[in-house]
Design a protein around this motif. Structure first.
Motif, PDB file in Angstrom:
ATOM      1  N   ILE A 546       0.815  -1.211   0.000  1.00  0.00           N
ATOM      2  CA  ILE A 546       0.000   0.000   0.000  1.00  0.00           C
ATOM      3  C   ILE A 546       0.852   1.266   0.000  1.00  0.00           C
ATOM      4  O   ILE A 546       1.733   1.440   0.842  1.00  0.00           O
ATOM      5  N   LEU A 547       0.567   2.147  -0.946  1.00  0.00           N
ATOM      6  CA  LEU A 547       1.162   3.481  -0.983  1.00  0.00           C
ATOM      7  C   LEU A 547       0.236   4.449  -0.244  1.00  0.00           C
ATOM      8  O   LEU A 547      -0.982   4.358  -0.354  1.00  0.00           O
ATOM      9  N   HIS A 548       0.829   5.353   0.516  1.00  0.00           N
ATOM     10  CA  HIS A 548       0.018   6.337   1.228  1.00  0.00           C
ATOM     11  C   HIS A 548       0.403   7.754   0.798  1.00  0.00           C
ATOM     12  O   HIS A 548       1.536   8.182   1.015  1.00  0.00           O
ATOM     13  N   PRO A 549      -0.534   8.496   0.200  1.00  0.00           N
ATOM     14  CA  PRO A 549      -0.273   9.893  -0.153  1.00  0.00           C
ATOM     15  C   PRO A 549      -0.483  10.784   1.066  1.00  0.00           C
ATOM     16  O   PRO A 549      -1.616  11.001   1.499  1.00  0.00           O
ATOM     17  N   MET A 550       0.607  11.304   1.615  1.00  0.00           N
ATOM     18  CA  MET A 550       0.524  12.048   2.878  1.00  0.00           C
ATOM     19  C   MET A 550       0.394  13.549   2.610  1.00  0.00           C
ATOM     20  O   MET A 550       1.091  14.106   1.763  1.00  0.00           O
ATOM     21  N   HIS A 618      -2.080  13.810   7.485  1.00  0.00           N
ATOM     22  CA  HIS A 618      -2.854  12.577   7.300  1.00  0.00           C
ATOM     23  C   HIS A 618      -2.693  12.000   5.909  1.00  0.00           C
ATOM     24  O   HIS A 618      -2.235  12.671   4.972  1.00  0.00           O
ATOM     25  N   CYS A 619      -3.091  10.744   5.792  1.00  0.00           N
ATOM     26  CA  CYS A 619      -3.182  10.092   4.490  1.00  0.00           C
ATOM     27  C   CYS A 619      -4.412  10.631   3.779  1.00  0.00           C
ATOM     28  O   CYS A 619      -5.460  10.812   4.392  1.00  0.00           O
ATOM     29  N   HIS A 620      -4.286  10.883   2.457  1.00  0.00           N
ATOM     30  CA  HIS A 620      -5.424  11.438   1.722  1.00  0.00           C
ATOM     31  C   HIS A 620      -6.319  10.372   1.107  1.00  0.00           C
ATOM     32  O   HIS A 620      -7.311  10.697   0.435  1.00  0.00           O
ATOM     33  N   ILE A 621      -6.009   9.103   1.305  1.00  0.00           N
ATOM     34  CA  ILE A 621      -6.989   8.060   0.959  1.00  0.00           C
ATOM     35  C   ILE A 621      -8.052   8.121   2.044  1.00  0.00           C
ATOM     36  O   ILE A 621      -7.774   7.898   3.223  1.00  0.00           O
ATOM     37  N   ASN A 622      -9.261   8.476   1.644  1.00  0.00           N
ATOM     38  CA  ASN A 622     -10.273   8.810   2.650  1.00  0.00           C
ATOM     39  C   ASN A 622     -10.516   7.694   3.649  1.00  0.00           C
ATOM     40  O   ASN A 622     -10.672   7.950   4.845  1.00  0.00           O
ATOM     41  N   MET A 623     -10.568   6.455   3.179  1.00  0.00           N
ATOM     42  CA  MET A 623     -10.865   5.373   4.107  1.00  0.00           C
ATOM     43  C   MET A 623      -9.704   5.125   5.074  1.00  0.00           C
ATOM     44  O   MET A 623      -9.906   4.590   6.157  1.00  0.00           O
ATOM     45  N   HIS A 624      -8.506   5.509   4.699  1.00  0.00           N
ATOM     46  CA  HIS A 624      -7.381   5.412   5.639  1.00  0.00           C
ATOM     47  C   HIS A 624      -7.478   6.528   6.679  1.00  0.00           C
ATOM     48  O   HIS A 624      -7.273   6.302   7.872  1.00  0.00           O
ATOM     49  N   LEU A 625      -7.799   7.725   6.213  1.00  0.00           N
ATOM     50  CA  LEU A 625      -7.987   8.844   7.145  1.00  0.00           C
ATOM     51  C   LEU A 625      -9.096   8.518   8.146  1.00  0.00           C
ATOM     52  O   LEU A 625      -8.943   8.701   9.350  1.00  0.00           O
ATOM     53  N   GLY A 628      -8.174   6.052  10.938  1.00  0.00           N
ATOM     54  CA  GLY A 628      -7.142   6.338  11.929  1.00  0.00           C
ATOM     55  C   GLY A 628      -5.858   6.958  11.462  1.00  0.00           C
ATOM     56  O   GLY A 628      -5.060   7.403  12.292  1.00  0.00           O
ATOM     57  N   MET A 629      -5.584   6.987  10.138  1.00  0.00           N
ATOM     58  CA  MET A 629      -4.259   7.409   9.668  1.00  0.00           C
ATOM     59  C   MET A 629      -4.154   8.929   9.625  1.00  0.00           C
ATOM     60  O   MET A 629      -4.089   9.552   8.556  1.00  0.00           O
ATOM     61  N   SER A 630      -4.108   9.514  10.804  1.00  0.00           N
ATOM     62  CA  SER A 630      -4.116  10.959  10.912  1.00  0.00           C
ATOM     63  C   SER A 630      -3.498  11.366  12.243  1.00  0.00           C
ATOM     64  O   SER A 630      -3.564  10.632  13.228  1.00  0.00           O
TER      65      SER A 630
END
Ligand SMILES: [Cu+2]
Length: 651
Positions: A546-550, A618-625, A628-630
């Motif tokens: 998984i890549l995360h756009p921060m 935060h990560c800009h993948i909405n479901m990651h945000l 918890g990814m924030s």
């Protein structure tokens, strides 16, 4: 002409040209960990306050541009009326959120230095905030639109005025809902700030000093052509979120992209999908040991590792488990050339799930600007459009007739899907054909793979240094080095904190951290950052797929180190330099407000703490945000706290 694209490359960087293809192939929003999710349901929305709040009144003066010199800052007033409708932009009806009756919302435009005053009327049945993505909100952190961080949500029937300056910023931005994933339902639109006259521009490098061509680009800059990519789902974002938290299913399948809110669904053959997705299958198998396949929407079947086996995913219409593809003939976007020698496109990723690869059949493109900064221009055939990022591109219109596909292909492991618009040299027609024939050179397949395997013609974002050489990072040492680990802690929980702490979605309804008395929370960083400090965010991605756009609020940062292969391995930039690290670039690094962190890779973002506030990271993948990814970074909060308007605190 002296310009040479390769000059900007740094041989030491492992993401230089030669590595782009490999890097492209590991970009992913896919899944691989088969850990158990407790299946608990999230807390339902509850009103944090119920008193109707009067509209914040701002004293503004709207002056016509014609009436004042171009350099005089004005206040530009906008009304954004949020409503819900039932629409089928790509052929399938669903509830759709609109801004002033349209999706995407209207363009908010200004000249550099102007003040923007946007009144948001929430006529939806859900709470809302609007974040102006990439806008620093210098001195007005309470206008950042982050619920529970900079303001309370705007509840149904309420309105709120966002009032902020554009001083010091130019180029392409966007606005979007920052409550839950509501921007993927339609609350998103462009912001464009025309650069001040004295900004150095790179157009002479593009035109090789041809004064006529440079003046054409300069004129096009005032009104660039919109090219906005967005992902679209069959279900609303709340419905997807409900399935995610109830069944533990990571949503990894969309119902195609939209371009400027338009698009149609095509159903490529299984052979075409499998050919374009071969690299994705291999990556997935290497990471999980599981051989799988694609469905007719191009979605990778990841049921063995994603969610509970045995549930009827198709009946749930669960994302990632699509029913069969049905082709539609809804309108695509068409751009007519009209005899001009150049087109200038304002490319904005308004997506919430997938990044993409952009190419235009038979046409080169010059990348001029990224995330609101002119860069050393690059002439390419393919542009990686990172989630939430913006790119200004100039396209020489070299053909005489015909129609040429503008292609956006999903770049992620999870799905092979492509949407197209048309660049047309023909006269406009009233109705669209089923589709134009492909008439010219096609550079990429429906998976975004370049047909020329030796091509170095893909945009090199590592080498995209600012055009203005003075835009350099401070040389350090940094006062603060904060380490983050991007980590999937369960099937549907994503963290960026070293200990795995998750920011709860309920944070959206808490007293905003900008002025809350209690900031003691695992995802709130209250570490004594003072104005003028240098801050390094060291971010390791431990995921294999998984890549995360921060994305960082309130600042633009320099990407002073990055790798698609290795974690950083040091506790500070200075330690890395002392140990001869080859990935550090303090000389001419990219200057961004969002940046992808490759699987197993790392980035280091350096910024100057010049904007007191409470800033989301935060990560800009909405479901990651949302899962918890924030985190929130407090910056000289006590200095700004006394300046927060009572109207914002009492809202
Ligand atoms: Cu992410």
């Amino acid at each position: 002409m002296a310009f040479d694209k390769d000059r900007a490359n740094d041989d030491d960087k492992d993401r230089a040209n030669g590595d782009d293809k490999e890097r492209a192939n590991v970009y992913s929003n896919g899944a691989y960990k088969a850990s158990h999710f407790p299946g608990s349901q999230g807390t339902r929305d509850s009103r944090a306050h119920s008193v109707p709040i009067p509209m914040i009144k701002c004293i503004t003066t709207l002056l016509s541009l014609l009436a004042v010199p171009a350099f005089a800052a004005v206040v530009r007033e906008y009304s954004l009326n949020l409503t819900a409708s039932y629409l089928a932009p790509n052929g399938f009806y669903r509830e759709t959120f609109l801004v002033n009756g349209q999706h995407p919302g209207p363009l908010i435009e200004a000249d550099e230095g102007d003040t923007i005053s946007a009144t948001v009327y929430n006529n939806l049945q859900v709470p809302m905030t609007i974040h102006f993505h990439g806008i620093h909100q210098l001195g007005t952190p309470w206008m950042d639109g982050a619920p529970g961080v900079s303001q309370r949500p705007i509840f149904p029937g309420e309105s709120f005025v966002y009032n902020f300056t554009t001083a010091g910023q130019y180029g392409s931005y966007w606005y979007h809902a920052h409550v839950r994933s509501y921007y993927q339902d339609g609350i998103r639109g462009p912001v464009y700030i025309r650069p001040a006259n004295d900004r150095p521009r790179p157009y002479d490098l593009v035109t090789e000093g041809n004064a006529t061509a440079t003046s054409i680009l300069r004129a096009l800059e005032n009104n660039p052509t919109p090219l906005y990519i967005m992902d679209w789902t069959k279900l609303t974002s709340d419905a997807i979120y409900y399935r995610e938290i109830t069944y533990g299913i990571d949503p990894t399948c969309i119902l195609g992209f939209l371009i400027n809110g338009k698009g149609r669904l095509t159903c490529p053959t299984n052979e075409a999908i499998t050919a374009a997705g071969a690299g994705r299958l291999e990556i997935f198998q290497n990471a999980t040991g599981i051989r799988t396949s694609f469905d007719s929407l191009g979605c990778l079947d990841i049921s063995a590792v994603n969610g509970y086996p045995g549930i009827d995913n198709v009946a749930l219409e669960a994302p990632g488990y699509s029913a069969s593809c049905q082709a539609t003939n809804t309108d695509r976007e068409i751009f007519y050339i009209n005899g001009t020698d150049w087109m200038m496109f304002n490319v904005i990723s308004m997506a919430g799930a997938f990044a993409s690869y952009l190419s235009i059949d038979g046409h080169d493109m010059w990348v001029l600007q990224v995330d609101g900064t002119f860069i050393q221009p690059q002439k390419v055939k393919q542009l990686y459009v990172g989630l939430s990022s913006r790119y200004m591109i100039a396209v020489p219109t070299v053909k005489d007739s015909g129609n040429f596909a503008i292609r956006f292909a999903c770049s992620e492991v999870a799905q092979v899907t492509e949407q197209i618009a048309w660049l047309s040299y023909n006269a406009p027609t009233a109705s669209q054909p089923v589709d134009y024939p492909v008439t010219s050179d096609v550079y990429q397949d429906i998976g975004g793979n370049l047909y020329d395997p030796d091509s170095t013609q893909t945009f090199n974002e590592t080498a995209a240094a600012p055009f203005e050489e003075s835009v350099k990072p401070p040389q350090g040492p940094a006062q603060h080095a904060i380490h983050f680990t991007l980590n999937r802690t369960a099937v549907v929980s994503f963290s960026l904190m070293d200990g795995g702490a998750l920011m709860p979605i309920e944070m959206e309804y808490m007293t905003p951290l900008l002025w809350a008395d209690d900031v003691n929370h695992p995802t709130t960083l209250d570490i004594g950052i003072k104005t003028g400090d240098i801050v390094d965010l060291i971010i390791d991605n431990t995921d294999r797929v998984i890549l995360h756009p921060m994305h960082l609020h309130g600042h633009t940062f320099w990407v002073v180190s990055e790798s698609s292969r290795e974690n950083f391995g040091y506790s500070t930039v200075e330690e890395a330099i002392a140990n001869g690290s080859s990935t550090i670039n303090l000389n001419n690094p990219p200057y961004r407000d969002g940046y992808p962190v490759a699987p197993r890779g790392h980035v280091v973002f350096r910024y100057i703490a010049d904007n007191a506030g409470a800033w989301m990271f935060h990560c800009h993948i909405n479901m990651h945000l949302m899962t918890g990814m924030s985190a929130v970074i407090l910056e000289d909060r006590e200095a700004i706290r006394p300046k927060i308007p009572a109207s914002v605190i009492d809202f």
